[in-house]
Design a protein around this motif. Sequence first.
Motif, short mmCIF file in Angstrom:
data_model
loop_
_atom_site.label_atom_id
_atom_site.label_comp_id
_atom_site.label_asym_id
_atom_site.label_seq_id
_atom_site.Cartn_x
_atom_site.Cartn_y
_atom_site.Cartn_z
N THR A 2 3.67 13.44 1.42
CA THR A 2 2.80 13.54 0.27
C THR A 2 1.43 12.92 0.57
O THR A 2 1.28 12.13 1.51
CB THR A 2 3.40 12.81 -0.94
OG1 THR A 2 3.49 11.40 -0.66
CG2 THR A 2 4.78 13.35 -1.27
N ARG A 3 0.46 13.29 -0.22
CA ARG A 3 -0.87 12.70 -0.08
C ARG A 3 -0.84 11.20 -0.30
O ARG A 3 -1.54 10.43 0.35
CB ARG A 3 -1.84 13.34 -1.08
CG ARG A 3 -3.27 12.82 -1.02
CD ARG A 3 -4.13 13.52 -2.07
NE ARG A 3 -5.51 13.06 -2.02
CZ ARG A 3 -5.98 12.00 -2.66
NH1 ARG A 3 -5.14 11.26 -3.39
NH2 ARG A 3 -7.26 11.66 -2.58
N GLN A 4 0.02 10.76 -1.24
CA GLN A 4 0.13 9.33 -1.52
C GLN A 4 0.63 8.56 -0.30
O GLN A 4 0.23 7.42 -0.07
CB GLN A 4 1.07 9.09 -2.71
CG GLN A 4 0.50 9.51 -4.06
CD GLN A 4 0.48 11.00 -4.28
OE1 GLN A 4 1.17 11.74 -3.57
NE2 GLN A 4 -0.30 11.46 -5.24
N ARG A 32 -8.39 11.15 11.53
CA ARG A 32 -8.38 12.18 10.49
C ARG A 32 -9.79 12.67 10.19
O ARG A 32 -10.03 13.88 10.07
CB ARG A 32 -7.73 11.61 9.21
CG ARG A 32 -7.74 12.60 8.04
CD ARG A 32 -7.03 12.06 6.84
NE ARG A 32 -7.68 10.90 6.25
CZ ARG A 32 -8.74 10.97 5.46
NH1 ARG A 32 -9.28 12.14 5.16
NH2 ARG A 32 -9.26 9.85 4.95
N GLN A 50 -12.92 19.47 -4.65
CA GLN A 50 -12.07 20.00 -3.58
C GLN A 50 -12.06 21.51 -3.68
O GLN A 50 -12.11 22.07 -4.78
CB GLN A 50 -10.65 19.45 -3.69
CG GLN A 50 -9.76 19.79 -2.50
CD GLN A 50 -8.35 19.24 -2.70
OE1 GLN A 50 -7.52 19.88 -3.34
NE2 GLN A 50 -8.07 18.07 -2.16
N GLN A 87 -2.25 8.09 1.99
CA GLN A 87 -3.15 7.10 1.39
C GLN A 87 -2.63 5.68 1.63
O GLN A 87 -3.41 4.77 1.95
CB GLN A 87 -3.27 7.38 -0.11
CG GLN A 87 -4.32 6.55 -0.82
CD GLN A 87 -4.45 6.95 -2.28
OE1 GLN A 87 -3.50 7.34 -2.93
NE2 GLN A 87 -5.66 6.86 -2.81
N GLU A 133 -13.09 18.48 0.99
CA GLU A 133 -13.00 17.56 -0.15
C GLU A 133 -14.17 16.59 -0.09
O GLU A 133 -14.56 16.13 0.99
CB GLU A 133 -11.68 16.79 -0.12
CG GLU A 133 -11.51 15.84 -1.31
CD GLU A 133 -10.16 15.14 -1.30
OE1 GLU A 133 -9.90 14.33 -2.19
OE2 GLU A 133 -9.36 15.42 -0.38
N ALA A 185 -1.46 15.35 5.11
CA ALA A 185 -0.11 15.23 4.54
C ALA A 185 0.67 16.54 4.71
O ALA A 185 1.86 16.53 5.03
CB ALA A 185 -0.20 14.85 3.07
N GLU A 186 -0.01 17.68 4.50
CA GLU A 186 0.67 18.97 4.65
C GLU A 186 1.08 19.21 6.10
O GLU A 186 2.14 19.78 6.38
CB GLU A 186 -0.23 20.09 4.16
CG GLU A 186 -0.41 20.10 2.66
CD GLU A 186 -1.17 21.33 2.18
OE1 GLU A 186 -1.53 22.16 3.04
OE2 GLU A 186 -1.39 21.45 0.97
N SER A 230 -8.87 16.25 4.93
CA SER A 230 -8.63 15.37 3.79
C SER A 230 -7.27 14.72 3.94
O SER A 230 -6.45 15.11 4.79
CB SER A 230 -8.68 16.18 2.49
OG SER A 230 -7.59 17.09 2.45
N GLN A 231 -7.00 13.72 3.12
CA GLN A 231 -5.67 13.10 3.15
C GLN A 231 -4.60 14.12 2.79
O GLN A 231 -3.51 14.12 3.37
CB GLN A 231 -5.63 11.92 2.17
CG GLN A 231 -6.45 10.72 2.63
CD GLN A 231 -6.36 9.56 1.67
OE1 GLN A 231 -5.99 9.72 0.51
NE2 GLN A 231 -6.71 8.37 2.14
N GLU A 232 -4.91 15.02 1.86
CA GLU A 232 -3.92 16.03 1.47
C GLU A 232 -3.68 17.01 2.62
O GLU A 232 -2.55 17.44 2.86
CB GLU A 232 -4.41 16.78 0.23
CG GLU A 232 -3.40 17.77 -0.31
CD GLU A 232 -3.84 18.41 -1.61
OE1 GLU A 232 -3.12 19.28 -2.11
OE2 GLU A 232 -4.92 18.03 -2.11
#
Length: 263
Positions: free
Chosen positions: A28-30, A11, A109, A33, A89, A22-23, A17-19
């Motif tokens: 989800t971003r969680q 990544r 961000q 994570q 971010e 995720a998209e 970013s994690q978000e």
Amino acid sequence: MTFQDRLHRLRRERGLSQEGLAEIVGVTRQAVQKWESGASRPDMDNLTALARYFGVSLDYLITGTESPSGPAAAPQVQTVVNNYYHRWEYEYKSQRTLWGLPLVHIHLQDNGFVRAKGIIAIGNVATGLVSAGVISVGLVSLGVISLGLLVSIGCVAAGLLAAGGLAAGAVAAGGFAFGWLALGGISFGTYAAGGIASASEIAVGGVVQAPLAVGAATEGVRTITLVPGEAVTPETRAVIRAAIAAALDGRYPWLETFLSGLL
């Protein structure tokens, strides 16, 4: 190297970013994570999507036994998707803490809202003793929307000392100001000064209303009218100072000097 280490490295190599990841995967971003922390593992569908996007085999992604240069995905597709979903971010959190909070937390961000929480906090949404952000809350606060217990500066600001387009506080200065001492284009308070000022004690400005009103257009129990564009004569200044001193009755010498100095 563990699965979560490989996922984190892949990544970061893409600048995601994690978000953002995720998209791309559709979670989800969680969830991302948790994958990177080792709290959970993606299911087979998500593993396949990750391998296809990063251009690696499932074996490499899961076990690390193959080279990451496998034939999983077409480079042209990867490049287009990466440019489309890329988000910037940045986050820094100091190791030292005070009262359970990091001394410094910076979380920024370029799209959306992320939170910074620390003694000194800087972020899209920031809370701390000293805070700066689009939305900020703290002892000393600076932001577009700002709430500070002591000092607040922002487009919309509220605090003991507040300055902004719309300001509310014990001492408030701004386009619209509300406070015990209010200074602004339009101001309301116990003591107010501005283009249009209304006060329960003393008002100084252009159009003013108060028990003691000093300005070009005045309304009150006692009024001192000034002619716009004409210099205030020493005699008139003396009358104004005496009237303000009588109205304050020795309670706030600094305020007496300040209000008299405005003219």
